[in-house]
Scaffold this motif. Sequence first.
Motif, mmCIF file in Angstrom:
data_model
loop_
_atom_site.group_PDB
_atom_site.id
_atom_site.type_symbol
_atom_site.label_atom_id
_atom_site.label_comp_id
_atom_site.label_asym_id
_atom_site.label_seq_id
_atom_site.Cartn_x
_atom_site.Cartn_y
_atom_site.Cartn_z
ATOM 1 N N CYS A 15 0.833 -1.205 0.000
ATOM 2 C CA CYS A 15 0.000 0.000 0.000
ATOM 3 C C CYS A 15 0.869 1.257 0.000
ATOM 4 O O CYS A 15 0.557 2.241 -0.684
ATOM 5 C CB CYS A 15 -0.925 0.000 1.207
ATOM 6 S SG CYS A 15 -2.238 -1.245 1.141
ATOM 7 N N PRO A 24 -7.777 4.134 -2.104
ATOM 8 C CA PRO A 24 -9.202 4.355 -1.811
ATOM 9 C C PRO A 24 -9.907 5.105 -2.936
ATOM 10 O O PRO A 24 -9.284 5.805 -3.731
ATOM 11 C CB PRO A 24 -9.173 5.191 -0.522
ATOM 12 C CG PRO A 24 -7.800 5.034 0.029
ATOM 13 C CD PRO A 24 -6.900 4.821 -1.136
ATOM 14 N N GLY A 68 -9.360 -1.260 2.398
ATOM 15 C CA GLY A 68 -8.677 -0.415 1.429
ATOM 16 C C GLY A 68 -9.506 0.745 0.942
ATOM 17 O O GLY A 68 -9.025 1.589 0.180
ATOM 18 N N GLY A 69 -10.788 0.797 1.334
ATOM 19 C CA GLY A 69 -11.616 1.928 0.935
ATOM 20 C C GLY A 69 -11.995 1.915 -0.527
ATOM 21 O O GLY A 69 -12.111 2.979 -1.135
ATOM 22 N N GLN A 91 -4.909 -0.967 5.350
ATOM 23 C CA GLN A 91 -6.183 -1.099 4.650
ATOM 24 C C GLN A 91 -7.361 -0.713 5.555
ATOM 25 O O GLN A 91 -8.327 -0.090 5.109
ATOM 26 C CB GLN A 91 -6.351 -2.527 4.131
ATOM 27 C CG GLN A 91 -5.367 -2.928 3.042
ATOM 28 C CD GLN A 91 -5.692 -2.330 1.694
ATOM 29 O OE1 GLN A 91 -5.519 -1.123 1.493
ATOM 30 N NE2 GLN A 91 -6.153 -3.157 0.779
ATOM 31 N N SER A 94 -7.549 3.038 5.807
ATOM 32 C CA SER A 94 -8.127 3.634 4.601
ATOM 33 C C SER A 94 -9.648 3.624 4.671
ATOM 34 O O SER A 94 -10.309 4.578 4.232
ATOM 35 C CB SER A 94 -7.653 2.876 3.360
ATOM 36 O OG SER A 94 -6.277 3.102 3.118
ATOM 37 N N GLU A 95 -10.223 2.541 5.215
ATOM 38 C CA GLU A 95 -11.668 2.475 5.372
ATOM 39 C C GLU A 95 -12.164 3.594 6.287
ATOM 40 O O GLU A 95 -13.160 4.262 5.996
ATOM 41 C CB GLU A 95 -12.090 1.122 5.940
ATOM 42 C CG GLU A 95 -11.889 -0.051 5.009
ATOM 43 C CD GLU A 95 -12.810 -0.026 3.797
ATOM 44 O OE1 GLU A 95 -13.829 0.703 3.796
ATOM 45 O OE2 GLU A 95 -12.503 -0.738 2.827
#
Length: 269
Positions: A15, A24, A68-69, A91, A94-95
């Motif tokens: 990432c 995202p 990860g969005g 991840q 990111s959400e």
Amino acid sequence: MDYQQINADTIDSWCGQGWKWGIPVSHEEFEQARQGKWEVYLTPTKTVPHGWLEPLAGKRILGLASGGGQQIPIFSALGAHCTVLDYSPVQCESERMVADREGYEVEVIRGDMTKPLPFEDETFDLIFHPVSNCYVRQVRPVFRECARVLKTGGVMLSGLDLGLNYIFDETETFVQRSLPFDPVADPELMKMCLEEDWGVQFSHTLEEQLGGQLAAGLILTHLYEDTNGEGNLHDHHVPTFAATRAVKVPPQLRRALTLPGEMGMMDHK
């Protein structure tokens, strides 16, 4: 170190390097989804048909190894109540970032899908499970847990790695290895995985992946194949992934569809 911790650290590192599946959605993509213009992926290149998911408003959705969005914000924009379980801290963050930016609520759980899922029976209407079983040594327990937490009549969407990528060399030209690909059982494979920054990956048969869903009480309704999206196998149109749609059937229907003498065996496979 546990191979799942290695994989979590690897995904975090990817990432940080701009990994495609760790970027995202933008605010513009979120707003387009609210207007009915959206797409999500279970496999590298083909979008999931809308009919596999809709309608989503009011539905409870579990994004399994789906942090990860990318997908969860889309489902939230469409009115679903979402939970995501992922073992990558990056991840998961990111959400939270997208949810805070767009002003919706999401339950984010950092967890390992190889362990019992932290949910009650029959909790979710839909499970969205993009390609990630290749980072898990045993997939049948994953499907059993998914069937447990899925409501009767609920839907599970899965992205499946067919294992072909593991037999070829890096140019995807020569057959270099045999299957199964299991670094836990082969120290040389483990060394290669770590040196090549692959994480710890595993091949799985259709018997494990499709048969595992059937044995868990899920009935397959739809399937499509997909390629890597690039490389020699893609150029030759070789399918290396599949996406499946499965429905959890009532126990009486499951009994009607099961071969004589098989019902008592299925939950133990």
